[in-house]
Enzyme design. Structure first.
Site, PDB file in Angstrom:
ATOM      1  N   HIS A  21      30.508  44.604  49.804  1.00  0.00           N
ATOM      2  CA  HIS A  21      31.504  43.737  50.761  1.00  0.00           C
ATOM      3  C   HIS A  21      31.175  42.747  51.454  1.00  0.00           C
ATOM      4  CE1 HIS A  21      35.092  44.479  53.540  1.00  0.00           C
ATOM      5  NE2 HIS A  21      34.478  44.020  54.615  1.00  0.00           N
ATOM      6  N   LYS A 166      43.253  41.448  54.989  1.00  0.00           N
ATOM      7  CA  LYS A 166      42.471  40.208  55.330  1.00  0.00           C
ATOM      8  C   LYS A 166      41.645  39.930  54.189  1.00  0.00           C
ATOM      9  CE  LYS A 166      38.727  40.490  58.741  1.00  0.00           C
ATOM     10  NZ  LYS A 166      38.536  40.439  59.995  1.00  0.00           N
ATOM     11  N   LYS A 168      38.285  37.714  53.008  1.00  0.00           N
ATOM     12  CA  LYS A 168      36.751  37.204  53.459  1.00  0.00           C
ATOM     13  C   LYS A 168      36.655  35.944  52.719  1.00  0.00           C
ATOM     14  CE  LYS A 168      35.150  39.918  56.931  1.00  0.00           C
ATOM     15  NZ  LYS A 168      35.230  39.314  58.043  1.00  0.00           N
ATOM     16  N   ASP A 197      39.369  35.569  56.757  1.00  0.00           N
ATOM     17  CA  ASP A 197      38.314  35.447  57.966  1.00  0.00           C
ATOM     18  C   ASP A 197      37.557  34.757  57.370  1.00  0.00           C
ATOM     19  OD1 ASP A 197      36.516  37.871  59.813  1.00  0.00           O
ATOM     20  OD2 ASP A 197      36.868  35.939  59.868  1.00  0.00           O
ATOM     21  N   GLU A 223      41.144  33.687  60.845  1.00  0.00           N
ATOM     22  CA  GLU A 223      40.173  34.293  61.612  1.00  0.00           C
ATOM     23  C   GLU A 223      38.991  33.154  61.889  1.00  0.00           C
ATOM     24  OE1 GLU A 223      39.748  38.422  61.233  1.00  0.00           O
ATOM     25  OE2 GLU A 223      38.075  38.446  62.463  1.00  0.00           O
ATOM     26  N   ASP A 248      37.580  35.426  66.862  1.00  0.00           N
ATOM     27  CA  ASP A 248      36.636  36.687  66.912  1.00  0.00           C
ATOM     28  C   ASP A 248      35.206  36.393  67.634  1.00  0.00           C
ATOM     29  OD1 ASP A 248      35.646  38.946  64.050  1.00  0.00           O
ATOM     30  OD2 ASP A 248      35.531  38.804  66.411  1.00  0.00           O
ATOM     31  N   LYS A 272      37.129  43.997  70.143  1.00  0.00           N
ATOM     32  CA  LYS A 272      36.269  44.752  69.587  1.00  0.00           C
ATOM     33  C   LYS A 272      35.479  45.549  70.570  1.00  0.00           C
ATOM     34  CE  LYS A 272      35.912  42.170  65.037  1.00  0.00           C
ATOM     35  NZ  LYS A 272      34.984  41.556  64.096  1.00  0.00           N
ATOM     36  N   GLU A 326      42.244  46.446  62.160  1.00  0.00           N
ATOM     37  CA  GLU A 326      41.536  46.773  60.938  1.00  0.00           C
ATOM     38  C   GLU A 326      40.593  47.832  60.925  1.00  0.00           C
ATOM     39  OE1 GLU A 326      39.549  42.730  60.909  1.00  0.00           O
ATOM     40  OE2 GLU A 326      38.357  43.440  62.415  1.00  0.00           O
TER      41      GLU A 326
HETATM   42  O1  LIG Z   1      35.906  40.580  61.547  1.00  0.00           O
HETATM   43  C1  LIG Z   1      34.715  40.602  60.989  1.00  0.00           C
HETATM   44  O2  LIG Z   1      33.994  39.509  60.640  1.00  0.00           O
HETATM   45  C2  LIG Z   1      33.955  41.653  60.975  1.00  0.00           C
HETATM   46  C3  LIG Z   1      34.715  42.892  59.998  1.00  0.00           C
HETATM   47  C4  LIG Z   1      35.989  42.993  60.204  1.00  0.00           C
HETATM   48  C5  LIG Z   1      36.479  43.446  58.885  1.00  0.00           C
HETATM   49  C6  LIG Z   1      35.481  43.219  57.985  1.00  0.00           C
HETATM   50  O3  LIG Z   1      35.583  43.191  56.811  1.00  0.00           O
HETATM   51  O4  LIG Z   1      34.415  42.387  58.637  1.00  0.00           O
HETATM   52 MN   LIG Z   2      36.091  38.455  62.074  1.00  0.00          MN
END
Ligand SMILES: O=C(O)C[C@H]1C=CC(=O)O1
Ligand SMILES: [Mn+2]
Length: 374
Positions: A21, A166, A168, A197, A223, A248, A272, A326
């Site tokens: 991940h 979402k 990354k 994000d 994000e 976040d 969160k 999420e």
């Molecule tokens: O939001 C984050 O950075 C933390 C987390 C939420 C989903 C993910 O893949 O990482």
């Molecule tokens: Mn995040």
């Protein structure tokens, strides 16, 4: 005379992820949960959980620091105290200890689970009751490979497990990230919401360019594009684009939410339980966001089932989660330590029924994945 807290145990549990991940700041192959077991003098047990991402890569607490904080500093404040005085215990903890919201979230969760079991009602009832029983859940595409992410997304759409995604980004050159995101948006089509994000990886000028490109690529939400302490940058960026920003890392609790809103931020916030210090604290933050017209999103720190359910009981009481949630953490892990896993279907998840959190530990699985003292 109400029951008192007899024992508190914090257990480090390591479970491999189904695939690497990859976030801007780290790539994780194992998730470490801190499972908290609070037992009272009536023999009832409350469960809690704290997780983060990549040790100290996401925030200032690590699983090991959470365990040390609970064992060394929280336990002396809590053992022998009346188990149902949750607010009094929080005041007591906050007077004796600063910060450490991940550890506090695990304790608050365990006390809420215990309270629900003592009153024979679900945790959501302790917050006034669930408005929703089925909660939308998106999936994070983070394999690090565009083609693999596309294949994963199309499979999840096919099985109706998720319809929103979402991505990354932040570890590649800007335009490489933009091409990666545009290719996935192209592949999943208009019906799927695609957000990104950045996990604080851009400076403000890179974020301005990136947001213009992402807006053109049809992305719905960006994000935490810039560093968490730079509230002014988030405010300026939120006023420059109609593409909304999801705050976040910049917002942990209700006071952060107030400060960012008061500075002129418009957009949305990732709630969160870990950042806020517990489910009840996250709902206080949600109230501030709602008052400021800031959209809500149920965020995760990749908790397992216990932490995920704790958050779901809180999110279920919110009339509107403008951006869904999420809460997919358990699906990222190869195995689980509870008897009955969550039911993910129809692009969301069912809120478990039953007293407290509505989950029970599988002792054999817990033993299998508990970290063995070296
Ligand atoms: O939001 C984050 O950075 C933390 C987390 C939420 C989903 C993910 O893949 O990482
Ligand atoms: Mn995040």
């Amino acid at each position: 005379m109400s029951a008192t807290i007899q024992s508190i145990e914090a257990i480090l549990v390591d479970i491999p992820t189904i695939r690497p991940h990859k976030l801007a700041m780290t790539t994780m192959g194992v998730q470490t949960m801190v499972i908290v077991r609070v037992k009272d003098s009536d023999g009832l047990e409350g469960l809690g959980e704290a997780t983060t991402i990549g040790g100290l890569a996401y925030g200032p607490e690590s699983p090991e620091s959470v365990k040390l904080t609970i064992d060394t500093y929280f336990r002396p404040q809590l053992i022998g105290q009346p188990v149902d005085a949750i607010n009094t215990l929080r005041v007591r903890l906050n007077r004796a200890t600063r910060g450490n919201n991940l550890a506090k979230s695990a304790i608050e969760t365990a006390l809420l689970d215990l309270q629900g079991k003592r009153l024979n009602c679900p945790v959501s009832d302790l917050f006034g009751g669930a408005v929703h029983q089925h909660i939308p859940v998106l999936w994070t595409l983070a394999s690090g490979d565009t083609a693999r992410d596309i294949e994963e997304a199309l499979g999840l759409i096919e099985t109706r497990r998720h319809c929103d995604f979402k991505l990354k980004i932040g570890s590649r050159a800007l335009m490489d990230d933009v091409r990666h995101v545009a290719a996935i948006k192209d592949a999943v089509g208009e019906s799927a919401s695609v957000r990104v994000d950045v996990n604080q990886a851009w400076d403000e000028s890179t974020a301005a360019r990136g947001m213009a490109e992402l807006q053109a690529a049809g992305i719905d939400l960006v994000e935490q594009p810039t560093p968490m302490k730079d509230h002014a940058a988030l405010v300026r960026l939120s006023q420059k684009f109609h593409l909304p920003i999801l705050a976040d890392e910049a917002v942990a609790d209700a006071s952060d939410m107030y400060n960012l809103a008061a500075a002129g931020f418009s957009g949305a916030v990732a709630l969160k339980i870990a950042k806020a210090g517990g489910p009840a604290q996250a709902l206080k933050q949600a109230a501030v966001a709602q008052a400021a017209g800031i959209g809500l999103y149920g965020g995760t720190l990749l908790e397992g089932t216990i932490g995920t359910v704790a958050a779901l009981h809180a999110w279920s009481t919110l009339e509107t989660l403008h951006w869904g949630t999420e809460m997919f953490g358990p699906l990222l892990m190869k195995d689980d330590i509870v008897d009955k896993p969550l039911s993910f279907h129809d692009n969301g998840v069912e809120l478990p029924q039953g007293p407290g959190l509505g989950v029970t530990l599988n002792e054999d699985k817990l033993a299998e994945y508990s970290r063995k003292d070296k």
